[in-house]
Design a protein around this motif. Structure first.
Motif, short mmCIF file in Angstrom:
data_model
loop_
_atom_site.label_atom_id
_atom_site.label_comp_id
_atom_site.label_asym_id
_atom_site.label_seq_id
_atom_site.Cartn_x
_atom_site.Cartn_y
_atom_site.Cartn_z
N UNK A 45 0.81 -1.22 0.00
CA UNK A 45 0.00 0.00 0.00
C UNK A 45 0.85 1.27 0.00
N UNK A 46 1.70 1.43 0.99
CA UNK A 46 2.47 2.68 1.05
C UNK A 46 3.52 2.72 -0.06
N UNK A 47 4.01 1.57 -0.48
CA UNK A 47 4.96 1.54 -1.58
C UNK A 47 4.34 2.07 -2.87
N UNK A 48 3.08 1.68 -3.11
CA UNK A 48 2.37 2.14 -4.31
C UNK A 48 2.16 3.65 -4.25
N UNK A 49 1.81 4.16 -3.07
CA UNK A 49 1.59 5.60 -2.92
C UNK A 49 2.90 6.37 -3.12
N UNK A 50 3.98 5.87 -2.56
CA UNK A 50 5.28 6.53 -2.76
C UNK A 50 5.67 6.48 -4.23
N UNK A 51 5.46 5.33 -4.86
CA UNK A 51 5.76 5.23 -6.29
C UNK A 51 4.97 6.22 -7.11
N UNK A 52 3.70 6.43 -6.76
CA UNK A 52 2.88 7.40 -7.48
C UNK A 52 3.47 8.80 -7.34
N UNK A 53 3.92 9.15 -6.13
CA UNK A 53 4.48 10.49 -5.92
C UNK A 53 5.82 10.66 -6.63
N UNK A 54 6.54 9.57 -6.80
CA UNK A 54 7.82 9.63 -7.50
C UNK A 54 7.68 9.47 -9.00
N UNK A 55 6.48 9.08 -9.44
CA UNK A 55 6.27 8.82 -10.86
C UNK A 55 6.93 7.52 -11.28
N UNK A 56 6.98 6.53 -10.39
CA UNK A 56 7.62 5.25 -10.66
C UNK A 56 6.62 4.11 -10.52
N UNK A 57 6.83 3.07 -11.31
CA UNK A 57 6.02 1.87 -11.21
C UNK A 57 6.52 1.00 -10.07
N UNK A 58 5.60 0.35 -9.38
CA UNK A 58 5.93 -0.57 -8.30
C UNK A 58 5.75 -2.00 -8.79
N UNK A 59 6.66 -2.88 -8.39
CA UNK A 59 6.56 -4.27 -8.83
C UNK A 59 5.23 -4.87 -8.42
N UNK A 60 4.71 -5.71 -9.29
CA UNK A 60 3.45 -6.39 -9.01
C UNK A 60 3.67 -7.51 -8.00
N UNK A 61 2.60 -7.92 -7.35
CA UNK A 61 2.67 -9.04 -6.43
C UNK A 61 2.72 -8.61 -4.98
N UNK A 62 2.55 -9.57 -4.08
CA UNK A 62 2.55 -9.26 -2.65
C UNK A 62 3.96 -9.06 -2.12
N UNK A 63 4.03 -8.57 -0.91
CA UNK A 63 5.31 -8.43 -0.23
C UNK A 63 5.90 -9.80 0.07
N UNK A 64 7.21 -9.84 0.15
CA UNK A 64 7.89 -11.09 0.51
C UNK A 64 7.69 -11.36 2.00
N UNK A 65 7.63 -12.63 2.34
CA UNK A 65 7.53 -13.03 3.74
C UNK A 65 8.94 -13.11 4.31
N UNK A 66 9.20 -12.35 5.35
CA UNK A 66 10.52 -12.35 5.98
C UNK A 66 10.55 -13.39 7.09
N UNK A 67 11.26 -14.47 6.88
CA UNK A 67 11.34 -15.55 7.86
C UNK A 67 12.79 -15.77 8.27
N UNK A 68 13.01 -16.23 9.50
CA UNK A 68 14.39 -16.51 9.93
C UNK A 68 14.92 -17.77 9.28
N UNK A 69 16.23 -17.86 9.19
CA UNK A 69 16.87 -19.04 8.65
C UNK A 69 16.82 -20.18 9.67
N UNK A 70 16.54 -21.39 9.20
CA UNK A 70 16.60 -22.54 10.09
C UNK A 70 18.05 -22.95 10.31
N UNK A 71 18.39 -23.26 11.54
CA UNK A 71 19.76 -23.68 11.84
C UNK A 71 20.03 -25.06 11.26
N UNK A 72 21.15 -25.22 10.62
CA UNK A 72 21.56 -26.49 10.06
C UNK A 72 22.83 -26.93 10.79
N UNK A 73 22.73 -27.94 11.63
CA UNK A 73 23.85 -28.30 12.50
C UNK A 73 25.03 -28.88 11.74
#
Length: 243
Positions: free
Chosen positions: A193-221
């Motif tokens: 939402x806010x990315x699209x609004x900022x892009x509009x004010x800058x005159x820039x296109x915003x990438x399509x699709x949802x935001x990425x899910x930020x998840x922690x890395x699983x520990x690999x022993x």
């Protein structure tokens, strides 16, 4: 975790601790990209590590689980960022394909009668307007698109602080800045939402699709080389001066 040469240092108390570089890498490699970037920025800002040391550490950890987050965080880190939320906002903007903003932009106001400061700082922004240069010189910055992040702990909705924030925005807008104020809710959810609004004010296109899910890395022993010593390290530890 297995320790390599230089990974452990001795604190003033005498206790051996992991070095700042090792600590920063371990934190980043087991975290989400926004937190990993914030960790790296904090260590850089405090002068505990250098960018060169970080690049070397990333190369040494090639192939281990979490190194991709560490590498990306090292690339994205900007020690000028003053809060985890500012960093998260910047990462969301970059993820949306928008140009990297400048940080901590100083705006000279000359309006001490309105606000008790001759210089205000903007969290993030882009210079999009220029003023004519003096004596035919190079034009200077005059204004642009700006983002301010207002955390609830420091920016209440009512009271003297809220009144000061409102005056501050008035002054910034009078100096040519198109300011968007974000709160924590703006960073949640899948919609850009806010990315699209900022892009509009800058005159820039915003990438399509949802935001990425930020998840922690699983520990690999296995890939992270947990020690398999018969005698665990804690059985060998002794307090300074003790037995």
């Amino acid at each position: 975790m297995e320790l390599f040469e230089g990974d452990a240092v001795r604190a003033p108390s005498g206790i051996r601790v992991t070095s700042p570089l090792r600590t920063a890498c371990d934190l980043a490699m087991s975290s989400t990209i926004d937190r990993a970037t914030t960790w790296i920025e904090g260590f850089l800002r405090a002068g505990l590590i250098t960018s060169e040391q970080l690049r070397t550490a990333v190369d040494e950890r090639r192939g281990r689980r979490g190194v991709r987050i560490l590498r990306r965080a090292a690339q994205l880190a900007d020690p000028r960022s003053e809060s985890p939320q500012e960093t998260a906002v910047r990462l969301r903007l970059l993820e949306a394909g928008l140009p990297a903003p400048d940080l901590q932009i100083e705006v000279r106001t000359g309006q001490e009668e309105l606000i008790a400061s001759t210089t205000l700082r903007i969290d993030l922004g882009w210079h999009t307007k220029r003023k004519p240069g003096e004596d035919g010189g190079t034009p200077g910055p005059e204004g642009g698109v700006a983002i301010e992040y207002d955390g609830a702990a420091f920016h209440p909705r009512e009271g003297p602080v809220a009144a000061h924030d409102a005056t501050r925005l008035t002054v910034l807008r009078a100096h040519g800045w198109d300011v968007s104020v974000l709160v924590s809710e703006d960073l949640s959810g899948d919609e850009r939402s806010f990315e699209i609004e900022v892009g509009r004010r800058l005159g820039r296109e915003v990438r399509a699709g949802p935001r990425a899910a930020w998840r922690p890395t699983r520990t690999n022993i296995f890939r992270n080389a947990w020690t398999r010593a018969k005698e665990p390290w804690w059985t060998r530890w002794r307090p300074p001066g003790g037995r």
